[in-house]
Design a protein around this motif. Structure first.
Motif, PDB file in Angstrom:
ATOM      1  N   PHE A  23       0.858  -1.189   0.000  1.00  0.00           N
ATOM      2  CA  PHE A  23       0.000   0.000   0.000  1.00  0.00           C
ATOM      3  C   PHE A  23       0.893   1.237   0.000  1.00  0.00           C
ATOM      4  CE2 PHE A  23      -2.596   2.637   3.262  1.00  0.00           C
ATOM      5  CZ  PHE A  23      -3.165   3.410   2.267  1.00  0.00           C
ATOM      6  N   GLU A  25       0.562   5.475   0.000  1.00  0.00           N
ATOM      7  CA  GLU A  25      -0.335   6.623   0.122  1.00  0.00           C
ATOM      8  C   GLU A  25       0.478   7.915   0.012  1.00  0.00           C
ATOM      9  OE1 GLU A  25      -2.754   6.463   3.661  1.00  0.00           O
ATOM     10  OE2 GLU A  25      -3.929   8.217   3.061  1.00  0.00           O
ATOM     11  N   LEU A  27       1.467  10.180   1.808  1.00  0.00           N
ATOM     12  CA  LEU A  27       1.584  10.329   3.257  1.00  0.00           C
ATOM     13  C   LEU A  27       3.071  10.374   3.596  1.00  0.00           C
ATOM     14  CD1 LEU A  27      -0.180   7.898   5.834  1.00  0.00           C
ATOM     15  CD2 LEU A  27       1.614   9.552   6.348  1.00  0.00           C
ATOM     16  N   GLY A  70      -6.017   4.837   1.266  1.00  0.00           N
ATOM     17  CA  GLY A  70      -5.982   5.553   2.532  1.00  0.00           C
ATOM     18  C   GLY A  70      -6.910   6.789   2.550  1.00  0.00           C
ATOM     19  N   CYS A  71      -6.844   7.423   3.701  1.00  0.00           N
ATOM     20  CA  CYS A  71      -7.663   8.632   3.914  1.00  0.00           C
ATOM     21  C   CYS A  71      -7.451   9.633   2.783  1.00  0.00           C
ATOM     22  CB  CYS A  71      -7.319   9.264   5.253  1.00  0.00           C
ATOM     23  SG  CYS A  71      -7.758   8.223   6.664  1.00  0.00           S
ATOM     24  N   TRP A  96      -2.364  14.525   6.316  1.00  0.00           N
ATOM     25  CA  TRP A  96      -1.054  14.007   6.699  1.00  0.00           C
ATOM     26  C   TRP A  96       0.017  15.094   6.740  1.00  0.00           C
ATOM     27  CZ3 TRP A  96      -2.452   9.982   8.975  1.00  0.00           C
ATOM     28  CH2 TRP A  96      -3.379   9.100   8.449  1.00  0.00           C
ATOM     29  N   ASN A 172     -12.645   4.549   0.802  1.00  0.00           N
ATOM     30  CA  ASN A 172     -11.758   3.986   1.824  1.00  0.00           C
ATOM     31  C   ASN A 172     -12.276   4.382   3.207  1.00  0.00           C
ATOM     32  OD1 ASN A 172      -9.008   3.116   3.034  1.00  0.00           O
ATOM     33  ND2 ASN A 172      -9.197   5.259   3.690  1.00  0.00           N
ATOM     34  N   GLU A 173     -12.330   3.428   4.107  1.00  0.00           N
ATOM     35  CA  GLU A 173     -12.748   3.696   5.496  1.00  0.00           C
ATOM     36  C   GLU A 173     -13.905   4.684   5.522  1.00  0.00           C
ATOM     37  OE1 GLU A 173      -9.439   4.454   8.155  1.00  0.00           O
ATOM     38  OE2 GLU A 173      -8.635   2.453   7.789  1.00  0.00           O
ATOM     39  N   TYR A 249      -5.096  -2.815  12.267  1.00  0.00           N
ATOM     40  CA  TYR A 249      -3.731  -2.454  12.677  1.00  0.00           C
ATOM     41  C   TYR A 249      -3.431  -3.050  14.045  1.00  0.00           C
ATOM     42  CZ  TYR A 249      -3.271   0.875   8.852  1.00  0.00           C
ATOM     43  OH  TYR A 249      -3.162   1.444   7.605  1.00  0.00           O
ATOM     44  N   GLU A 306      -5.276  -2.962   4.522  1.00  0.00           N
ATOM     45  CA  GLU A 306      -4.401  -2.222   5.445  1.00  0.00           C
ATOM     46  C   GLU A 306      -4.206  -3.088   6.681  1.00  0.00           C
ATOM     47  OE1 GLU A 306      -5.216   1.953   6.227  1.00  0.00           O
ATOM     48  OE2 GLU A 306      -6.019   2.212   4.205  1.00  0.00           O
ATOM     49  N   TRP A 310       1.404  -0.413  14.221  1.00  0.00           N
ATOM     50  CA  TRP A 310       1.329   1.055  14.258  1.00  0.00           C
ATOM     51  C   TRP A 310       1.944   1.502  15.585  1.00  0.00           C
ATOM     52  CZ3 TRP A 310      -3.070   3.849  11.334  1.00  0.00           C
ATOM     53  CH2 TRP A 310      -2.887   5.241  11.369  1.00  0.00           C
ATOM     54  N   LEU A 322       3.915   9.659  10.194  1.00  0.00           N
ATOM     55  CA  LEU A 322       3.827   8.245  10.614  1.00  0.00           C
ATOM     56  C   LEU A 322       5.081   7.437  10.256  1.00  0.00           C
ATOM     57  CD1 LEU A 322       0.124   7.383   9.560  1.00  0.00           C
ATOM     58  CD2 LEU A 322       0.917   8.643  11.562  1.00  0.00           C
ATOM     59  N   GLN A 355       2.721   0.721   5.487  1.00  0.00           N
ATOM     60  CA  GLN A 355       2.736   1.039   4.086  1.00  0.00           C
ATOM     61  C   GLN A 355       4.132   0.782   3.537  1.00  0.00           C
ATOM     62  OE1 GLN A 355       1.180   4.944   3.166  1.00  0.00           O
ATOM     63  NE2 GLN A 355      -0.587   4.670   4.454  1.00  0.00           N
ATOM     64  N   LEU A 360       4.630   3.704   8.769  1.00  0.00           N
ATOM     65  CA  LEU A 360       4.154   2.522   9.512  1.00  0.00           C
ATOM     66  C   LEU A 360       5.083   1.317   9.276  1.00  0.00           C
ATOM     67  CD1 LEU A 360       0.272   3.036   9.166  1.00  0.00           C
ATOM     68  CD2 LEU A 360       1.790   3.775  10.996  1.00  0.00           C
TER      69      LEU A 360
HETATM   70  O1  AHR Z   1      -2.281   3.942   6.780  1.00  0.00           O
HETATM   71  C1  AHR Z   1      -2.601   5.136   7.413  1.00  0.00           C
HETATM   72  C2  AHR Z   1      -4.093   5.388   7.465  1.00  0.00           C
HETATM   73  O2  AHR Z   1      -4.710   4.424   8.254  1.00  0.00           O
HETATM   74  C3  AHR Z   1      -4.840   5.306   6.156  1.00  0.00           C
HETATM   75  O3  AHR Z   1      -4.784   6.461   5.429  1.00  0.00           O
HETATM   76  C4  AHR Z   1      -6.238   5.046   6.596  1.00  0.00           C
HETATM   77  O4  AHR Z   1      -7.003   4.345   5.642  1.00  0.00           O
HETATM   78  C5  AHR Z   1      -6.065   4.287   7.908  1.00  0.00           C
HETATM   79  O5  AHR Z   1      -6.846   4.808   8.914  1.00  0.00           O
END
Ligand code: AHR
Length: 502
Positions: A23, A25, A27, A70-71, A96, A172-173, A249, A306, A310, A322, A355, A360
């Motif tokens: 993954f 992102e 980020l 991701g977000c 982020w 996503n989420e 996570y 995901e 974390w 992160l 990721q 992470l």
């Molecule tokens: O991986 C970091 C974030 O964790 C992602 O953007 C989101 O989908 C999850 O909450």
């Protein structure tokens, strides 16, 4: 003594290579610096993609890459990331770190990266803040070959041929950062948005991924499936989905507010992480049982897109980036999780660790032009033989249980598969931080075997740094004895062994 019995005559499902997916992102330093350094960088690159990173990921056999979040995905407007780079919109990455996103890495760059990696593509669309039209035009832009406004725009931007989108995530989420929706509301939106994820090509259709639950939230799974499977819908619509995502996570510390350091931890922190990682098995069973009610033939994949550890960010780094270190604890979490996925390969069709780089539980960390491989990288590298193999029935008995607080942890855990050429791969993890164990391995056919083995081992918080990049690395393991088709070995504490038996 622990005994592993492998039944060579009993295959239990196909291990989709995508279970070993990743993954990426927008980020922190994942995309920018980690993967993409721009064409004029002093860091060796091909079309802006770092050569060292691409080579390492190919060697690891990366099968699929998810992007752009991701977000971030539910705030991403793809048209900002196409066309001449100097004209691309600059924006603040509000999720982020509040840094400037210059959109220099967009759709064309993603497909170029996947081309170089030789991996499948998993694009995540925007439901939270995007329109149906925006999503449908993106699919048209990426995959339509003929004459149309979006295909013409792609050609004008320098790419004549349509690309192949293997997987498309519809949001996503959406229970959280993707719009704070209720499952019924999202389920209805999913039905609507996915309608316009058109299939324009002769090749296999885009696999549509519906936004699934956060960890154990079975209410989300039930309500989304109820909505997606409700009529009116054609008999064969199958909930309009090929996959349902799930995110989980492992947070080794006390809570999300106090996650604990990636490198400074005690044996309690070690077992906490492993105990929580093993919970993945319960989650797959729980959501799998709900899926079974709608899809007993297991056509819909559970897509764990995901997962991973974390921790708190590294001291002195931007909390919104992160960025965390990666130790033998992360390696063991990866090893046991991948063994769990293998064993559930009838339902888990894809998974993406979060990721890929610098965020992470990453397989690679970079610092300017320097790059290191993490212990988690070595697990993916050792496990690559499971990709596209058949799961074999295996039974591990005589294993100690380690009790640590609320967690009961088996000291040893394994998965076994066979490749097309008949080579058997055993990945065996010793979850004990302190104790080694003798293990006997019995195969069905009593014949002489050729065995080679690799090990990843070290102190529980051993990790690689830019000063000491090879503190943790795969080594040959010579300690396997063979007698009359039975293998025996002693697996050291805190280690993972990969055996290749032919
Ligand atoms: O991986 C970091 C974030 O964790 C992602 O953007 C989101 O989908 C999850 O909450």
């Amino acid at each position: 003594m622990a005994k592993l019995v492998i039944n060579e005559n009993k295959t239990e499902g196909h291990i989709n290579p995508e279970i070993y997916g990743h993954f990426s992102e927008h980020l922190g330093r994942c995309i920018y610096e980690g993967l993409y350094v721009k064409e004029d960088s002093g860091i060796p690159n091909v079309n802006g993609m770092r050569t060292d990173v691409v080579e390492a990921l190919k060697e690891m056999q990366i099968p699929v890459l998810r992007w752009p979040g991701g977000c971030f995905a539910d705030e991403y407007h793809w048209k900002d990331g196409i066309g001449p780079k100097e004209n691309r919109k600059k924006m603040i990455n509000t999720h982020w770190g509040g840094v400037v996103e210059d959109n220099s890495f967009g759709t064309h760059e993603f497909f170029e990266l996947c081309r170089q990696l030789g991996c499948k593509t998993y694009v995540n669309g925007n439901v939270g803040s995007g329109t149906v039209q925006e999503m449908s035009e993106w699919v048209e832009y990426m995959t339509f070959e003929g004459v149309s406004p979006m295909a013409d725009l792609r050609k004008k931007n320098g790419h004549e041929k349509a690309w192949k989108v293997d997987y498309f995530g519809v949001g996503n989420e959406n229970w959280g950062c993707g719009g704070n929706m209720t499952p019924e509301y999202y389920g209805n939106l999913y039905r609507r948005y996915q309608t316009y994820v058109r299939h324009y090509q002769d090749s296999a259709p885009i696999q549509k991924i519906c936004g699934g639950p956060n960890a154990g939230d079975d209410n989300w799974t039930k309500k989304v499936l109820e909505t997606c499977f409700a009529s009116p819908a054609p008999e064969d619509a199958h909930g309009f989905m090929d996959g349902l995502s799930m995110h989980y996570y492992t947070v080794p510390g006390e809570s999300w507010m106090n996650k604990g350091s990636a490198t400074e931890f005690t044996t309690d922190g070690w077992y906490q992480a492993l105990g929580k990682a093993l919970h993945m098995d319960d989650l797959i069973k729980k959501h799998g049982a709900i899926l079974d009610q709608y899809d007993p033939e297991k056509k819909i994949g559970l897509i764990v897109d995901e997962w991973g550890n974390w921790h708190e960010v590294e001291p002195g780094t931007n909390p919104g980036f992160l960025y965390q270190q990666n130790t033998m604890r992360d390696a063991l979490v990866a090893a046991v999780t991948l063994n769990i996925f293998n064993k559930h390969c009838d339902r888990v069709k894809m998974a993406c660790i979060a990721q890929l780089i610098n965020v992470l539980q990453s397989v690679i960390l970079t610092e300017g032009e320097k790059m290191i491989l993490t212990p988690t990288y070595h697990i993916f590298h050792m496990y690559k033989y499971h990709q596209d193999a058949e799961l074999l029935h295996s039974d591990l008995t005589g294993v100690d249980t380690i009790q640590n607080g609320e967690f009961s942890i088996p000291a040893l855990q394994e998965s076994v598969s066979v490749q097309k050429d008949g080579t058997i791969t055993v990945t065996l993890a010793n979850l004990s931080a302190e104790q080694s164990y003798p293990v006997e391995i019995a195969l069905t056919e009593k014949k002489n075997r050729t065995v080679s083995a690799k090990i990843l081992t070290g102190a529980m918080n051993a990790h690689n740094t830019f000063e000491e990049p090879d503190a943790v690395k795969e080594e040959s393991f010579e300690g396997v004895a063979e007698k009359d088709g039975t293998l025996s070995l002693e697996i050291p504490a805190c280690s993972v062994i990969c055996l290749r038996i032919s």
